[in-house]
Write a protein that holds these residues in place. Structure first.
Motif, PDB file in Angstrom:
ATOM      1  N   PHE A  64       0.813  -1.218   0.000  1.00 17.18           N
ATOM      2  CA  PHE A  64       0.000   0.000   0.000  1.00 17.18           C
ATOM      3  C   PHE A  64       0.849   1.271   0.000  1.00 17.18           C
ATOM      4  CE2 PHE A  64      -2.773  -3.077   2.433  1.00 17.18           C
ATOM      5  CZ  PHE A  64      -3.590  -3.362   1.358  1.00 17.18           C
ATOM      6  N   LEU A  65       2.165   1.127  -0.151  1.00 14.16           N
ATOM      7  CA  LEU A  65       3.049   2.286  -0.175  1.00 14.16           C
ATOM      8  C   LEU A  65       3.048   2.922  -1.562  1.00 14.16           C
ATOM      9  CD1 LEU A  65       6.210   1.003   1.750  1.00 14.16           C
ATOM     10  CD2 LEU A  65       4.138   2.042   2.674  1.00 14.16           C
ATOM     11  N   ILE A  66       3.195   4.231  -1.597  1.00 13.52           N
ATOM     12  CA  ILE A  66       3.427   4.964  -2.847  1.00 13.52           C
ATOM     13  C   ILE A  66       4.858   5.491  -2.798  1.00 13.52           C
ATOM     14  CG2 ILE A  66       2.710   6.886  -4.300  1.00 13.52           C
ATOM     15  CD1 ILE A  66      -0.037   6.749  -2.978  1.00 13.52           C
ATOM     16  N   THR A 101      14.180   8.832  -2.264  1.00 14.12           N
ATOM     17  CA  THR A 101      12.810   8.384  -2.492  1.00 14.12           C
ATOM     18  C   THR A 101      11.866   8.976  -1.460  1.00 14.12           C
ATOM     19  OG1 THR A 101      13.615   6.289  -3.411  1.00 14.12           O
ATOM     20  CG2 THR A 101      11.302   6.366  -2.724  1.00 14.12           C
ATOM     21  N   MET A 102      10.726   9.452  -1.926  1.00 13.27           N
ATOM     22  CA  MET A 102       9.655   9.899  -1.041  1.00 13.27           C
ATOM     23  C   MET A 102       8.614   8.782  -0.966  1.00 13.27           C
ATOM     24  SD  MET A 102       7.236  13.307  -1.353  1.00 13.27           S
ATOM     25  CE  MET A 102       8.664  14.392  -1.207  1.00 13.27           C
ATOM     26  N   VAL A 103       8.156   8.491   0.254  1.00  9.84           N
ATOM     27  CA  VAL A 103       7.217   7.392   0.462  1.00  9.84           C
ATOM     28  C   VAL A 103       5.970   7.904   1.155  1.00  9.84           C
ATOM     29  CG1 VAL A 103       6.838   5.164   1.590  1.00  9.84           C
ATOM     30  CG2 VAL A 103       9.069   5.684   0.598  1.00  9.84           C
ATOM     31  N   VAL A 104       4.794   7.490   0.674  1.00  9.35           N
ATOM     32  CA  VAL A 104       3.523   7.741   1.369  1.00  9.35           C
ATOM     33  C   VAL A 104       3.149   6.426   2.055  1.00  9.35           C
ATOM     34  CG1 VAL A 104       1.136   8.471   1.158  1.00  9.35           C
ATOM     35  CG2 VAL A 104       2.861   9.403  -0.397  1.00  9.35           C
ATOM     36  N   PRO A 105       3.309   6.348   3.381  1.00  9.95           N
ATOM     37  CA  PRO A 105       3.212   5.059   4.081  1.00  9.95           C
ATOM     38  C   PRO A 105       1.814   4.757   4.610  1.00  9.95           C
ATOM     39  CG  PRO A 105       3.961   6.713   5.602  1.00  9.95           C
ATOM     40  CD  PRO A 105       3.680   7.434   4.296  1.00  9.95           C
ATOM     41  N   GLU A 106       1.704   3.603   5.241  1.00 11.83           N
ATOM     42  CA  GLU A 106       0.618   3.300   6.156  1.00 11.83           C
ATOM     43  C   GLU A 106       1.179   3.452   7.578  1.00 11.83           C
ATOM     44  OE1 GLU A 106      -2.658   2.604   5.452  1.00 11.83           O
ATOM     45  OE2 GLU A 106      -2.051   3.197   3.443  1.00 11.83           O
ATOM     46  N   TYR A 107       0.281   3.436   8.584  1.00 10.54           N
ATOM     47  CA  TYR A 107       0.699   3.684   9.958  1.00 10.54           C
ATOM     48  C   TYR A 107       0.439   2.478  10.850  1.00 10.54           C
ATOM     49  CZ  TYR A 107       1.589   8.636   9.170  1.00 10.54           C
ATOM     50  OH  TYR A 107       2.113   9.823   8.728  1.00 10.54           O
ATOM     51  N   LYS A 108       1.316   2.345  11.842  1.00 12.17           N
ATOM     52  CA  LYS A 108       1.115   1.365  12.912  1.00 12.17           C
ATOM     53  C   LYS A 108       0.892   2.135  14.204  1.00 12.17           C
ATOM     54  CE  LYS A 108       3.714  -2.492  10.964  1.00 12.17           C
ATOM     55  NZ  LYS A 108       3.778  -1.922   9.607  1.00 12.17           N
ATOM     56  N   LYS A 155       1.498   2.645  -7.333  1.00 15.31           N
ATOM     57  CA  LYS A 155       2.474   2.445  -6.253  1.00 15.31           C
ATOM     58  C   LYS A 155       3.812   3.097  -6.574  1.00 15.31           C
ATOM     59  CE  LYS A 155      -0.684  -0.298  -4.513  1.00 15.31           C
ATOM     60  NZ  LYS A 155      -1.490  -0.594  -5.700  1.00 15.31           N
ATOM     61  N   GLN A 156       4.093   3.296  -7.866  1.00 14.12           N
ATOM     62  CA  GLN A 156       5.304   3.987  -8.298  1.00 14.12           C
ATOM     63  C   GLN A 156       4.891   5.182  -9.158  1.00 14.12           C
ATOM     64  OE1 GLN A 156       8.488   3.357  -7.591  1.00 14.12           O
ATOM     65  NE2 GLN A 156       8.378   1.340  -6.618  1.00 14.12           N
ATOM     66  N   VAL A 157       5.392   6.366  -8.813  1.00 15.50           N
ATOM     67  CA  VAL A 157       5.042   7.565  -9.580  1.00 15.50           C
ATOM     68  C   VAL A 157       6.331   8.267 -10.009  1.00 15.50           C
ATOM     69  CG1 VAL A 157       2.825   7.847  -8.412  1.00 15.50           C
ATOM     70  CG2 VAL A 157       4.857   8.977  -7.482  1.00 15.50           C
ATOM     71  N   ARG A 158       6.200   9.184 -10.984  1.00 17.05           N
ATOM     72  CA  ARG A 158       7.385   9.810 -11.562  1.00 17.05           C
ATOM     73  C   ARG A 158       7.398  11.325 -11.432  1.00 17.05           C
ATOM     74  NH1 ARG A 158       8.362   6.390 -17.204  1.00 17.05           N
ATOM     75  NH2 ARG A 158       8.590   4.335 -16.204  1.00 17.05           N
ATOM     76  N   SER A 159       6.405  11.899 -10.788  1.00 16.14           N
ATOM     77  CA  SER A 159       6.371  13.346 -10.631  1.00 16.14           C
ATOM     78  C   SER A 159       5.561  13.703  -9.399  1.00 16.14           C
ATOM     79  CB  SER A 159       5.759  14.011 -11.863  1.00 16.14           C
ATOM     80  OG  SER A 159       4.374  13.707 -11.960  1.00 16.14           O
ATOM     81  N   MET A 160       5.706  14.955  -8.946  1.00 17.90           N
ATOM     82  CA  MET A 160       4.917  15.420  -7.812  1.00 17.90           C
ATOM     83  C   MET A 160       3.440  15.427  -8.149  1.00 17.90           C
ATOM     84  SD  MET A 160       4.637  16.455  -4.728  1.00 17.90           S
ATOM     85  CE  MET A 160       6.263  16.954  -4.129  1.00 17.90           C
ATOM     86  N   GLN A 161       3.104  15.779  -9.383  1.00 21.71           N
ATOM     87  CA  GLN A 161       1.698  15.772  -9.792  1.00 21.71           C
ATOM     88  C   GLN A 161       1.114  14.371  -9.708  1.00 21.71           C
ATOM     89  OE1 GLN A 161       0.997  17.093 -13.809  1.00 21.71           O
ATOM     90  NE2 GLN A 161      -1.221  17.157 -13.561  1.00 21.71           N
ATOM     91  N   ASP A 162       1.874  13.374 -10.194  1.00 25.81           N
ATOM     92  CA  ASP A 162       1.396  11.986 -10.113  1.00 25.81           C
ATOM     93  C   ASP A 162       1.305  11.526  -8.661  1.00 25.81           C
ATOM     94  OD1 ASP A 162       1.265  11.882 -12.848  1.00 25.81           O
ATOM     95  OD2 ASP A 162       3.155  10.796 -13.109  1.00 25.81           O
ATOM     96  N   LEU A 163       2.248  11.987  -7.830  1.00 30.70           N
ATOM     97  CA  LEU A 163       2.220  11.623  -6.411  1.00 30.70           C
ATOM     98  C   LEU A 163       0.947  12.143  -5.754  1.00 30.70           C
ATOM     99  CD1 LEU A 163       3.853  10.409  -3.966  1.00 30.70           C
ATOM    100  CD2 LEU A 163       4.602  12.761  -3.537  1.00 30.70           C
ATOM    101  N   ASN A 164       0.606  13.386  -6.017  1.00 34.13           N
ATOM    102  CA  ASN A 164      -0.589  13.976  -5.414  1.00 34.13           C
ATOM    103  C   ASN A 164      -1.866  13.270  -5.882  1.00 34.13           C
ATOM    104  OD1 ASN A 164       0.832  15.870  -3.908  1.00 34.13           O
ATOM    105  ND2 ASN A 164       0.828  17.377  -5.567  1.00 34.13           N
ATOM    106  N   LEU A 165      -1.911  12.893  -7.157  1.00 32.90           N
ATOM    107  CA  LEU A 165      -3.078  12.171  -7.669  1.00 32.90           C
ATOM    108  C   LEU A 165      -3.184  10.786  -7.028  1.00 32.90           C
ATOM    109  CD1 LEU A 165      -2.901  13.116 -11.469  1.00 32.90           C
ATOM    110  CD2 LEU A 165      -4.638  13.853  -9.808  1.00 32.90           C
TER     111      LEU A 165
END
Length: 392
Positions: free
Chosen positions: A211-213, A222-229, A278-288
């Protein structure tokens, strides 16, 4: 309140290091009695002081016996003490930042007011016990050479963002391969009296990786958008949960046993679907990708109500078809009894809003009401939910 009909657990005993872990799949057999609630927003007067809000009050500690909230500013060493009933600042406590009585060793991550009056400061690699006079009484390094008992393996660490018991007798957190962003192996419990470490291996069956981006914005970076514990203390016992699945792990200290509970809800998805890049190439794609990810189910931490021996948990999921002019998300409140059996589960009205993408905003129970921090123009406010149970 009416007690629910007893239910059967589907149990499977699994090996977990030297322990046995009992997996309990909890069927949907509970019956909702009438459950109502009121919802409002309250503001706290900070006086002439600018409140520290950078961590959404996560670094603060609410003391139910006092009705006070202690909020630490790690940069200045100032602790603002707020009276929740009076809805205003009560006083300040000033710690030294540097020096022999300083609270900054790496970066302070939180504070705990204990029942004996000590103020314990969490730093990422160290725990500091400060007296009421703001002087250092003792310190505890979260490393093998400073603790007796169990030993961490090579490249393993204890997560410094843990929890401290109300009496200040122990610190608890997750442990695993944090330096390499690797697997979490279980729970760690540090006895602050004997300065000893107990490792509790837990098979978390961790699915968070899928579930990571990830965005490699620069070679090797690398910037990661995680899940939390999450971790909640229940006396000497520990409750571990996460943001992506309807489950928890309960460590019973008396039995030295771990119980894995998997819940089934008919009101909300029981696991995140993962229908986002799960893998993106730009900030715009990350936000989407983040927007799509945050529309899927999110489970918040378990919140303890010591007075009524209950636990609460918020969860959230996008509506399949948002009502015209209505809110985009539907929130669900789950209520657990002292045995962590779900006794109520209710969809909140579309007008309800519980702040926080992962509900990591500070949430606590004060006088039977759930308070969740809301940052409004750099003011301290709380969304306040008061549950009403039939036949109580």
């Amino acid at each position: 309140m009416n007690r629910l009909l007893p239910f059967l657990f589907l149990s499977l005993i699994l090996s977990c290091s030297t322990k046995k872990e009992k997996v309990e799949v909890v069927p949907k057999t509970f019956t909702n009695n009438t459950f109502e609630y009121t919802l409002d927003t309250v503001f706290i007067d900070s006086g002439d002081s600018m409140p520290y809000l950078d961590m959404n009050l996560v670094s603060s500690d609410y003391v139910s016996s006092e009705g006070l909230l202690y909020n630490l500013d790690p940069g200045t060493g100032r602790v603002d003490v707020y009276d929740i009933d009076a809805q205003k600042l009560k006083n300040h406590i000033q710690f030294e930042v540097n020096g022999p009585n300083g609270i900054r060793k790496y970066f302070p991550t939180g504070i705990k007011k204990t029942t004996n009056g000590d103020l314990i400061i969490r730093d990422y690699f160290e725990v500091l016990r400060m007296g009421a006079d703001t002087k250092l009484k003792d310190s505890y390094r979260l490393q093998n050479h400073k603790l007796s008992g169990d030993n961490l393996g090579d490249s393993q660490e204890i997560n410094g963002m843990g929890e401290i018991s109300e009496d200040g007798s122990f610190f608890a957190s997750h442990y695993g391969y944090y330096p390499s962003n690797g697997r979490i192996l279980g729970l760690a419990k540090v006895d602050l009296t004997s300065k000893s470490l107990k490792l509790i291996p837990v098979n978390f069956r961790d699915q968070s990786e899928k579930f990571l981006i990830r965005w490699e914005y620069r070679e090797g970076k690398t910037m990661v958008v995680p899940e939390y514990k999450f971790l909640t203390l229940d006396g000497p016992n520990l409750i571990a949960s996460n943001s992506y699945k309807n489950e928890l792990w309960y460590y019973d200290a008396t039995k030295d046993s771990v119980y894995h509970r998997i819940y089934k809800s008919s009101l909300i998805s029981n696991v995140k679907r993962g229908n986002f890049p799960k893998q993106v190439r730009s900030m715009q794609d990350l936000n989407l990708a983040k927007k799509r990810k945050f529309q899927e189910v999110v489970f918040g931490p378990i919140i303890k109500d010591s007075k009524n021996r209950r636990f609460y948990r918020y969860s959230r999921e996008v509506q399949q078809v948002p009502d015209e002019g209505g809110r985009y998300f539907r929130f669900v409140l789950s209520v657990f009894d002292a045995n962590l059996t779900i006794i109520h589960e209710a969809k909140l009205d579309l007008s309800a809003f519980i702040p926080g993408e992962y509900f990591v905003n500070k949430t606590f129970v004060h006088k039977d009401m759930l308070y969740t921090f809301l940052n409004l123009n750099n003011q301290i406010a709380f969304v306040r939910l008061k549950p009403n149970f039939e036949n109580e």
